[in-house]
Design a protein around this motif. Sequence first.
Motif, PDB file in Angstrom:
ATOM      1  N   ASP A  21       0.736  -1.042  -0.011  1.00  0.00           N
ATOM      2  CA  ASP A  21       0.102   0.155   0.175  1.00  0.00           C
ATOM      3  C   ASP A  21       0.948   1.173  -0.182  1.00  0.00           C
ATOM      4  N   PRO A  22       1.247   1.824  -1.148  1.00  0.00           N
ATOM      5  CA  PRO A  22       2.018   3.021  -1.355  1.00  0.00           C
ATOM      6  C   PRO A  22       1.526   4.165  -0.519  1.00  0.00           C
ATOM      7  N   SER A  23       0.259   4.198  -0.312  1.00  0.00           N
ATOM      8  CA  SER A  23      -0.531   5.434   0.244  1.00  0.00           C
ATOM      9  C   SER A  23      -0.092   5.410   1.861  1.00  0.00           C
ATOM     10  N   GLY A  24       0.489   4.463   2.640  1.00  0.00           N
ATOM     11  CA  GLY A  24       0.595   4.492   3.875  1.00  0.00           C
ATOM     12  C   GLY A  24       2.040   4.731   4.013  1.00  0.00           C
ATOM     13  N   PRO A  25       2.539   5.067   5.523  1.00  0.00           N
ATOM     14  CA  PRO A  25       3.800   5.437   5.723  1.00  0.00           C
ATOM     15  C   PRO A  25       4.786   4.509   5.212  1.00  0.00           C
ATOM     16  N   GLU A  26       6.013   5.018   5.025  1.00  0.00           N
ATOM     17  CA  GLU A  26       6.928   3.898   4.693  1.00  0.00           C
ATOM     18  C   GLU A  26       7.643   3.354   5.991  1.00  0.00           C
ATOM     19  N   GLY A  27       7.866   2.307   6.025  1.00  0.00           N
ATOM     20  CA  GLY A  27       8.665   1.509   7.094  1.00  0.00           C
ATOM     21  C   GLY A  27       9.916   0.734   6.646  1.00  0.00           C
ATOM     22  N   PRO A  28      10.708   0.048   7.429  1.00  0.00           N
ATOM     23  CA  PRO A  28      11.749  -0.504   6.621  1.00  0.00           C
ATOM     24  C   PRO A  28      11.370  -1.960   6.221  1.00  0.00           C
ATOM     25  N   ALA A  29      12.217  -2.254   5.223  1.00  0.00           N
ATOM     26  CA  ALA A  29      11.987  -3.272   4.239  1.00  0.00           C
ATOM     27  C   ALA A  29      12.578  -4.451   4.748  1.00  0.00           C
ATOM     28  N   VAL A  30      13.549  -4.317   5.877  1.00  0.00           N
ATOM     29  CA  VAL A  30      14.098  -5.159   6.467  1.00  0.00           C
ATOM     30  C   VAL A  30      14.065  -4.993   7.959  1.00  0.00           C
ATOM     31  N   LYS A  31      13.918  -6.225   8.766  1.00  0.00           N
ATOM     32  CA  LYS A  31      13.972  -5.947  10.262  1.00  0.00           C
ATOM     33  C   LYS A  31      15.090  -6.770  10.770  1.00  0.00           C
ATOM     34  N   ARG A  32      16.192  -6.059  11.243  1.00  0.00           N
ATOM     35  CA  ARG A  32      17.418  -6.972  12.101  1.00  0.00           C
ATOM     36  C   ARG A  32      17.349  -6.317  13.348  1.00  0.00           C
ATOM     37  N   ILE A  33      17.286  -7.298  14.048  1.00  0.00           N
ATOM     38  CA  ILE A  33      17.431  -7.070  15.592  1.00  0.00           C
ATOM     39  C   ILE A  33      18.863  -7.077  16.066  1.00  0.00           C
ATOM     40  N   ASP A  34      19.200  -6.426  17.100  1.00  0.00           N
ATOM     41  CA  ASP A  34      20.442  -6.268  17.928  1.00  0.00           C
ATOM     42  C   ASP A  34      20.338  -7.357  18.590  1.00  0.00           C
ATOM     43  N   VAL A  35      21.070  -8.562  18.626  1.00  0.00           N
ATOM     44  CA  VAL A  35      21.044  -9.578  19.615  1.00  0.00           C
ATOM     45  C   VAL A  35      22.515  -9.787  20.671  1.00  0.00           C
TER      46      VAL A  35
END
Length: 86
Positions: free
Chosen positions: A38-52
């Motif tokens: 949905d390009p009308s919504g806010p942009e978020g990160p395409a990748v989630k990488r959590i610092d472990v």
Amino acid sequence: HAVCDPVHVASGVTTRVVDLARLILRLDGYTDADVVYDPSGPEGPAVKRIDVSKMKRLGFQPKISLEEGLRETIGWYRTRLSENER
């Protein structure tokens, strides 16, 4: 009160959001479903990488994969839903 910092619990494996969505769909049996953007919504990160790093310093290591964890979670929800339908 004790003061503590949060500890991220994750696999440490970089996962694209679209791949996560597709994996959930596949595991839940939605083989004909597509992920739609949905390009009308806010942009978020395409990748989630959590610092472990903190998790590892504390000696914690994941015992199951993301896929197995999702499979178990979906099964848990299915069980609860079927119990509620009785």
